[in-house]
Design an enzyme around this catalytic site. Sequence first.
Site, mmCIF file in Angstrom:
data_model
loop_
_atom_site.group_PDB
_atom_site.id
_atom_site.type_symbol
_atom_site.label_atom_id
_atom_site.label_comp_id
_atom_site.label_asym_id
_atom_site.label_seq_id
_atom_site.Cartn_x
_atom_site.Cartn_y
_atom_site.Cartn_z
ATOM 1 N N CYS A 4 -47.444 -56.993 -21.928
ATOM 2 C CA CYS A 4 -47.240 -55.806 -22.760
ATOM 3 C C CYS A 4 -48.238 -55.802 -23.923
ATOM 4 C CB CYS A 4 -45.810 -55.774 -23.296
ATOM 5 S SG CYS A 4 -45.523 -54.464 -24.498
ATOM 6 N N CYS A 7 -46.534 -56.079 -27.360
ATOM 7 C CA CYS A 7 -46.030 -57.432 -27.613
ATOM 8 C C CYS A 7 -47.189 -58.355 -28.003
ATOM 9 C CB CYS A 7 -45.296 -57.976 -26.388
ATOM 10 S SG CYS A 7 -43.678 -57.205 -26.094
ATOM 11 N N ASP A 30 -53.337 -46.129 -35.114
ATOM 12 C CA ASP A 30 -53.713 -45.866 -33.726
ATOM 13 C C ASP A 30 -55.228 -45.977 -33.582
ATOM 14 O OD1 ASP A 30 -54.385 -44.209 -31.264
ATOM 15 O OD2 ASP A 30 -52.202 -44.077 -31.241
ATOM 16 N N HIS A 46 -38.803 -56.238 -27.507
ATOM 17 C CA HIS A 46 -39.326 -55.386 -26.442
ATOM 18 C C HIS A 46 -38.213 -54.482 -25.912
ATOM 19 C CE1 HIS A 46 -42.137 -54.181 -23.290
ATOM 20 N NE2 HIS A 46 -41.047 -54.047 -22.559
ATOM 21 N N ASN A 87 -43.199 -40.732 -26.661
ATOM 22 C CA ASN A 87 -43.416 -40.307 -25.276
ATOM 23 C C ASN A 87 -42.590 -41.204 -24.369
ATOM 24 O OD1 ASN A 87 -45.376 -38.490 -26.233
ATOM 25 N ND2 ASN A 87 -46.935 -40.078 -26.168
ATOM 26 N N HIS A 98 -43.520 -49.864 -24.065
ATOM 27 C CA HIS A 98 -42.861 -50.546 -25.183
ATOM 28 C C HIS A 98 -42.545 -49.422 -26.156
ATOM 29 C CE1 HIS A 98 -42.581 -54.250 -27.920
ATOM 30 N NE2 HIS A 98 -42.276 -53.223 -28.722
ATOM 31 N N HIS A 100 -42.286 -46.926 -28.898
ATOM 32 C CA HIS A 100 -43.128 -46.722 -30.069
ATOM 33 C C HIS A 100 -42.999 -45.291 -30.548
ATOM 34 C CE1 HIS A 100 -45.702 -45.879 -26.558
ATOM 35 N NE2 HIS A 100 -46.430 -45.094 -27.322
ATOM 36 N N HIS A 102 -45.048 -42.419 -32.773
ATOM 37 C CA HIS A 102 -46.286 -41.968 -33.394
ATOM 38 C C HIS A 102 -45.912 -41.224 -34.671
ATOM 39 C CE1 HIS A 102 -48.826 -42.431 -29.681
ATOM 40 N NE2 HIS A 102 -47.632 -42.317 -29.115
#
Length: 114
Positions: A4, A7, A30, A46, A87, A98, A100, A102
């Site tokens: 990942c 990770c 990003d 995770h 997403n 994983h 996340h 934004h």
Amino acid sequence: MDDCLFCRIISGEVPSNKVYEDSLCYAFRDINPQAPTHILVIPKQHIESVSDINSENSAVVAHIFEVIAKIAKDEGLTEKGYRVVSNIGEYGQQSVKHLHFHVIGGRQFGWPPG
């Protein structure tokens, strides 16, 4: 998870431009920003996606949203607004499996999103 990307970023194996870190989450800029401010906030645990949030891990997600509010304030996004996006899955264009979020801002966004 060894394969990942996020990770590996958390462990320091892959470099990142850190914005924030505590015992539960990590935030970084990003590498392909879609706005003047584009920060990813991820749990250190995770969790694959929003679809995998449950009663055992939801407290970390609540904490992440507290961190998002702090980051948005620190980055000067709160006055004009910003967007928080996650997403999920193939159709949602999730590129890293994983969880996340934004945090994007610093420009006007359109609706509906593409």
